[in-house]
Design a protein around this motif. Structure first.
Motif, PDB file in Angstrom:
ATOM      1  N   ALA A  72       0.912  -0.889  -0.352  1.00  0.00           N
ATOM      2  CA  ALA A  72       0.241   0.002   0.216  1.00  0.00           C
ATOM      3  C   ALA A  72       0.877   1.336  -0.030  1.00  0.00           C
ATOM      4  O   ALA A  72       1.897   1.312   0.655  1.00  0.00           O
ATOM      5  N   ALA A  73       0.305   2.545  -0.613  1.00  0.00           N
ATOM      6  CA  ALA A  73       1.159   3.726  -0.505  1.00  0.00           C
ATOM      7  C   ALA A  73      -0.088   4.633  -0.819  1.00  0.00           C
ATOM      8  O   ALA A  73      -1.135   4.622  -1.968  1.00  0.00           O
ATOM      9  N   SER A  74       0.360   5.429  -0.387  1.00  0.00           N
ATOM     10  CA  SER A  74      -0.589   7.027  -0.457  1.00  0.00           C
ATOM     11  C   SER A  74       0.186   7.990  -0.319  1.00  0.00           C
ATOM     12  O   SER A  74       1.234   8.137  -0.106  1.00  0.00           O
ATOM     13  N   GLY A  75       0.169   9.501  -0.871  1.00  0.00           N
ATOM     14  CA  GLY A  75      -0.162  10.420  -0.967  1.00  0.00           C
ATOM     15  C   GLY A  75       1.438  10.746  -2.242  1.00  0.00           C
ATOM     16  O   GLY A  75       0.864  10.397  -3.025  1.00  0.00           O
ATOM     17  N   ARG A  76       2.394  11.236  -1.383  1.00  0.00           N
ATOM     18  CA  ARG A  76       3.385  12.006  -2.322  1.00  0.00           C
ATOM     19  C   ARG A  76       4.159  10.098  -3.642  1.00  0.00           C
ATOM     20  O   ARG A  76       5.116  10.072  -4.072  1.00  0.00           O
ATOM     21  N   TYR A  77       3.782   9.223  -2.587  1.00  0.00           N
ATOM     22  CA  TYR A  77       4.370   7.939  -2.686  1.00  0.00           C
ATOM     23  C   TYR A  77       3.419   6.696  -3.253  1.00  0.00           C
ATOM     24  O   TYR A  77       3.652   5.471  -3.725  1.00  0.00           O
ATOM     25  N   GLY A  78       2.099   6.790  -4.027  1.00  0.00           N
ATOM     26  CA  GLY A  78       0.983   6.709  -4.700  1.00  0.00           C
ATOM     27  C   GLY A  78       1.483   5.813  -5.371  1.00  0.00           C
ATOM     28  O   GLY A  78       0.440   4.564  -5.747  1.00  0.00           O
ATOM     29  N   THR A  79       2.203   6.223  -6.585  1.00  0.00           N
ATOM     30  CA  THR A  79       2.167   5.749  -7.639  1.00  0.00           C
ATOM     31  C   THR A  79       2.935   4.257  -7.009  1.00  0.00           C
ATOM     32  O   THR A  79       3.781   3.428  -8.374  1.00  0.00           O
ATOM     33  N   SER A 128      14.637   1.326  -6.266  1.00  0.00           N
ATOM     34  CA  SER A 128      15.488   1.176  -5.226  1.00  0.00           C
ATOM     35  C   SER A 128      16.533   2.479  -5.682  1.00  0.00           C
ATOM     36  O   SER A 128      17.283   3.153  -5.010  1.00  0.00           O
ATOM     37  N   ARG A 129      16.123   3.223  -6.993  1.00  0.00           N
ATOM     38  CA  ARG A 129      17.159   4.078  -7.496  1.00  0.00           C
ATOM     39  C   ARG A 129      16.045   5.431  -7.636  1.00  0.00           C
ATOM     40  O   ARG A 129      16.936   6.390  -6.850  1.00  0.00           O
ATOM     41  N   GLN A 130      14.969   5.093  -7.865  1.00  0.00           N
ATOM     42  CA  GLN A 130      13.823   6.180  -6.940  1.00  0.00           C
ATOM     43  C   GLN A 130      13.298   6.973  -5.574  1.00  0.00           C
ATOM     44  O   GLN A 130      13.585   8.056  -5.492  1.00  0.00           O
ATOM     45  N   HIS A 131      13.777   5.377  -5.297  1.00  0.00           N
ATOM     46  CA  HIS A 131      13.650   5.812  -3.591  1.00  0.00           C
ATOM     47  C   HIS A 131      14.486   5.261  -2.900  1.00  0.00           C
ATOM     48  O   HIS A 131      14.844   4.560  -1.814  1.00  0.00           O
ATOM     49  N   LEU A 133      14.187   6.167   0.760  1.00  0.00           N
ATOM     50  CA  LEU A 133      13.521   4.895   1.547  1.00  0.00           C
ATOM     51  C   LEU A 133      14.526   4.394   2.172  1.00  0.00           C
ATOM     52  O   LEU A 133      13.422   2.545   2.215  1.00  0.00           O
ATOM     53  N   HIS A 134      14.834   3.550   0.627  1.00  0.00           N
ATOM     54  CA  HIS A 134      14.637   1.862   0.409  1.00  0.00           C
ATOM     55  C   HIS A 134      15.382   1.633   1.279  1.00  0.00           C
ATOM     56  O   HIS A 134      15.617   0.523   1.813  1.00  0.00           O
ATOM     57  N   HIS A 135      16.726   1.966   1.444  1.00  0.00           N
ATOM     58  CA  HIS A 135      17.980   1.974   2.620  1.00  0.00           C
ATOM     59  C   HIS A 135      17.497   2.191   3.710  1.00  0.00           C
ATOM     60  O   HIS A 135      17.309   1.205   4.484  1.00  0.00           O
ATOM     61  N   LEU A 136      16.760   2.956   4.021  1.00  0.00           N
ATOM     62  CA  LEU A 136      16.112   3.113   5.396  1.00  0.00           C
ATOM     63  C   LEU A 136      15.223   1.661   6.111  1.00  0.00           C
ATOM     64  O   LEU A 136      14.990   1.111   6.779  1.00  0.00           O
ATOM     65  N   LEU A 137      14.113   1.535   5.268  1.00  0.00           N
ATOM     66  CA  LEU A 137      13.604   0.054   5.146  1.00  0.00           C
ATOM     67  C   LEU A 137      14.266  -0.915   5.436  1.00  0.00           C
ATOM     68  O   LEU A 137      14.298  -1.918   6.154  1.00  0.00           O
ATOM     69  N   GLN A 138      15.563  -1.086   4.395  1.00  0.00           N
ATOM     70  CA  GLN A 138      16.538  -2.710   3.947  1.00  0.00           C
ATOM     71  C   GLN A 138      16.638  -2.697   5.552  1.00  0.00           C
ATOM     72  O   GLN A 138      17.203  -3.039   6.787  1.00  0.00           O
TER      73      GLN A 138
END
Length: 749
Positions: A232-239, A247-250, A253-258
């Motif tokens: 699920a994704a909302s707001g500016r991450y909705g797409t 991982s390139r576009q985000h 976030l990808h690093h933080l989540l990993q």
């Protein structure tokens, strides 16, 4: 407070007050402020307080002042202002206790518990300090004469710190409440996706963040930095929803989540956070949210609580999802199961496509023999092979399911769901585990065009057609017709009507007297159940009793009859008929119920009916079904004082040795043998035998169905002590029975 002049900077001196308490540079209004209400009827006090505190900051914020020159004016301000930090309050104004009454108004009527109150008085005698502190919720109490600038600053600063702490505690409490409510609401979410979006929405609302976030999932595996799939994704991450996280576009976030997934803990940075939501069902879950601002220690602690709640909820949602999978899909083939097919057939019946739809059940011939001969593992592979072929050739256009065992279902357009198409699929052999296996199938089909039942009914009727086809020939087919299901439909309708009859009191008890043949005096009665429908029709017992037994409703009905019979026995005894006994029939289903004995004892205790005047009638077939168990149960029943009668004796094939061990108290001669005693020269033989048997075993005997005097005379001559039947009285309601007994046992025919 009077005007003071002193050289010491610690003394309160006066300053020309700027309008509305604003500072000359105007910067205070642009920042967060502590709002202070001064309530005093002395204008000098207002001016001096502003001079002492107006240019100071406390806890990094300036002060903003509101002014009231009487208690009544303060009430008006307080009605509109709710974000006050401190109230500097004079005790004596319009009245001697105006200040104290205003405190009571603030706390009790307005419910303002956070605001801190500092009492100031120039006349301490009107409100003694110890009493005021004890009786009122105030932060401080000072006399005006002791309030130097330093002391005033200290009192206000202490009050503001207290106010800030109270607000923080209350805010945390409110957030905890919202976290708890969020957990409860999320528990109601249907499906993983809805739950995930709920996490984002609730977290954003609780912590006052922008609604920008995403929830991702990572499969367990050796690669700790594996692909993250966005649920699920909302707001500016909705797409980013429903895809692998780029991982390139985000990158950040990808690093933080990993990192959160790898270290299995929550991660916080300057403008964002990653929440570790736990590991469930072979997958890791994490969320990221835009905080918009750094979280303080309290918010971080609350976020930890939120995550723990969410982790439990997530586990429940995944469990429910798995259960729903099990509930609606066959675990072997992953095809829709019987429960899901019911829903799909219901949907088809409610659509315009029903006119062209057919339901077919496909049963593999002789599957159990193959399964037994080659093993269950081979049988499972065979079922998977059939499922794969049905799916390959029909799945694109039709619904294919497995309703159980070796029976599949096909639903859809009648031109495709037909015997030729389906049976042709079994012409080619199946290659299973390296072997060629030739199968055939039998079909039961049902057209939905003019079908009037539900999805469940349709499946049952298709099964009726399938059974008919298997009886007629293997590898054949039969379409369901209405005549096939008449008996079943009648049974179902009767069952529903019976439930309604119980709830709406359509069923009632009547009583048929039992007579001493020698004296013609009534000695007891048999309680009999009757059913009169709302339209006045009677349903005979031989129609509804078997349905009640089949459905289990006889348990509830039987308890009601026993309870009512016991209550009416008590009423008869109160009316003077103390030697009267009551007989109650007990069905085979009741007797087998594990709590029958407990129910009997409870009814006797509740009604107060004497057990020695209660007789339970069981049929000969019950007595012979499982004699050893029955003997033990009858022994326990007889310990209560209740007696036992064997009903319809002579119609079965009783073992006399078991009959003796049962230690029953009475035998009842079936009406069939009573009728025969006047029809042939040897017609009384069985009745005579039963009477003699009862005498030899020390058991009383009752003859049923006595309809004329000749029968009564023969029975009496044979030594039968008791009888019942239309000769003496028909079954009658209780009030009529009372009248009949009061009339000496006459007038009931």
């Amino acid at each position: 407070m009077n005007r003071q002049h002193a050289a010491d900077d610690d003394d309160l001196v006066f300053l020309a007050e700027t309008p509305d308490g604003q500072k000359p540079d105007g910067t205070a209004a642009a920042r967060a402020v502590w709002r202070v209400l001064i309530v005093d009827d002395d204008t000098d006090v207002h001016t001096a307080t502003l001079f002492a505190l107006g240019s100071l900051e406390m806890q990094g914020r300036p002060l903003e002042f509101l002014h009231a020159y009487s208690a009544s004016e303060a009430r008006k301000i307080l009605a509109a202002e709710t974000d006050l930090a401190v109230i500097l309050l004079d005790v004596v104004m319009e009245r001697e206790d105006s200040g104290l009454q205003l405190v009571r108004h603030i706390r009790e009527e307005l419910g303002l518990c956070d605001v801190r109150i500092i009492l100031r008085t120039g006349q301490p005698g009107y409100a003694p300090e110890m009493d005021a502190i004890r009786d009122f919720d105030i932060n401080d109490y000072k006399t005006k004469s002791e309030l130097t600038r330093i002391k005033l600053y200290t009192s206000v600063a202490t009050a503001i710190r207290s106010y800030e702490q109270i607000c923080a505690i209350n805010a945390s409490r409110r957030r905890l409440d919202r976290i708890a409510r969020a957990g409860s609401e999320l528990m109601l979410a249907h499906g993983l996706e809805n739950f995930a979006y709920g996490i984002i929405n609730h977290a954003s609302a609780i912590f006052e963040m922008p609604n920008n976030g995403l929830i991702c999932m990572q499969a367990h595996g050796e690669d700790q930095d594996g692909e993250l799939f966005v649920i699920a994704a909302s707001g500016r991450y909705g797409t980013a929803a429903d895809a692998a996280l780029d991982s390139r576009q985000h990158e950040r976030l990808h690093h933080l989540l990993q990192r959160a997934l790898r270290e299995q803990r929550n991660m916080f940075d300057a403008d964002g956070l990653a929440l570790y939501l736990g590991s469930h069902a072979g997958r890791h879950f994490a969320a990221t949210l835009d905080a918009g601002k750094p979280l303080d220690d309290i918010d971080r602690s609350l976020m930890e609580v939120f995550c723990r709640n969410i982790s439990v909820g997530l586990e429940n949602v995944l469990l429910v999802t798995r259960l729903e999978n099990f509930a609606f899909h066959d675990p072997l083939t992953r095809l829709p199961n019987r429960t899901r097919l019911k829903e799909l057939v219901d949907k088809a019946l409610g659509s315009h496509a029903r006119s062209d739809s057919t339901l077919a059940l496909v049963d593999i011939d002789h599957f159990s023999e193959t399964n037994d001969a080659l093993g269950h593992q081979f049988g499972d592979l065979l079922l998977l092979g059939v499922a794969a072929r049905l799916e390959k050739h029909l799945g694109g256009q039709l619904i294919v399911g497995r309703i159980g065992g070796d029976t599949f279902a096909v639903l859809g357009d009648a031109s495709l769901v037909n015997p030729t198409t389906l049976l042709d699929l079994f012409c080619r052999s199946f290659r299973i585990d390296g072997q060629e296996v030739q199968l055939s199938a039998t079909l039961g089909l049902l057209r939905l065009d003019d079908y009037e039942g539900s999805g469940a009914d349709a499946l049952k009727d298709a099964e009726i057609a399938l059974k008919r086809a298997k009886l007629l020939q293997r590898a054949g087919h039969v379409y369901f017709t209405r005549s096939m299901g008449v008996d079943i439909r009648e049974r179902v309708r009767m069952m529903h009507a019976l439930r309604t009859a119980i709830d709406e009191q359509e069923m009632f008890v009547v009583y048929q007297p039992q007579i001493d043949l020698a004296t013609r005096r009534p000695v007891g009665a048999e309680a009999l159940l009757r059913w009169k429908t709302r339209d006045g029709n009677f349903i005979p017992p031989d129609r509804f009793i078997p349905i009640a037994e089949y459905s289990g409703l006889i348990i509830r009905i039987g308890e009601r009859v026993l309870r009512e019979a016991c209550r009416e026995l008590i009423r008869l005894q109160e009316l003077g008929f103390r030697d009267f006994s009551m007989s109650v029939n007990v069905s085979q289903v009741q007797f087998r119920h594990p709590h029958f004995l407990d129910m009997l004892k409870a009814v006797l205790a509740e009604t107060g009916a004497p057990a020695s005047r209660i007789e339970l009638e069981i049929t000969e077939s019950i007595a012979m079904e499982d004699p050893d168990l029955l003997i033990d149960l009858l022994r326990q029943i007889k310990q209560t004082g209740v007696s036992i009668a064997i009903d319809d004796f002579g119609t079965g094939f009783s073992s006399l040795s078991y009959l003796q061990r049962l230690q029953a108290d009475r035998l009842k001669i079936d009406r069939l043998f009573v009728t025969e005693i006047t029809n042939a020269s040897r017609g009384s033989s069985i009745a005579e035998m039963v009477i003699q048997l009862g005498r030899n075993l020390g058991m009383s005997v009752v003859a049923e169905g006595v309809e004329d005097e000749r029968q009564a005379a023969i029975l009496s001559a044979l030594g039968c002590p008791l009888a019942q039947g239309y000769l003496f009285a028909k079954p009658m309601p209780f009030d009529q029975l009372v009248g009949w007994l009061g009339n000496g046992g006459n007038g009931g025919n």
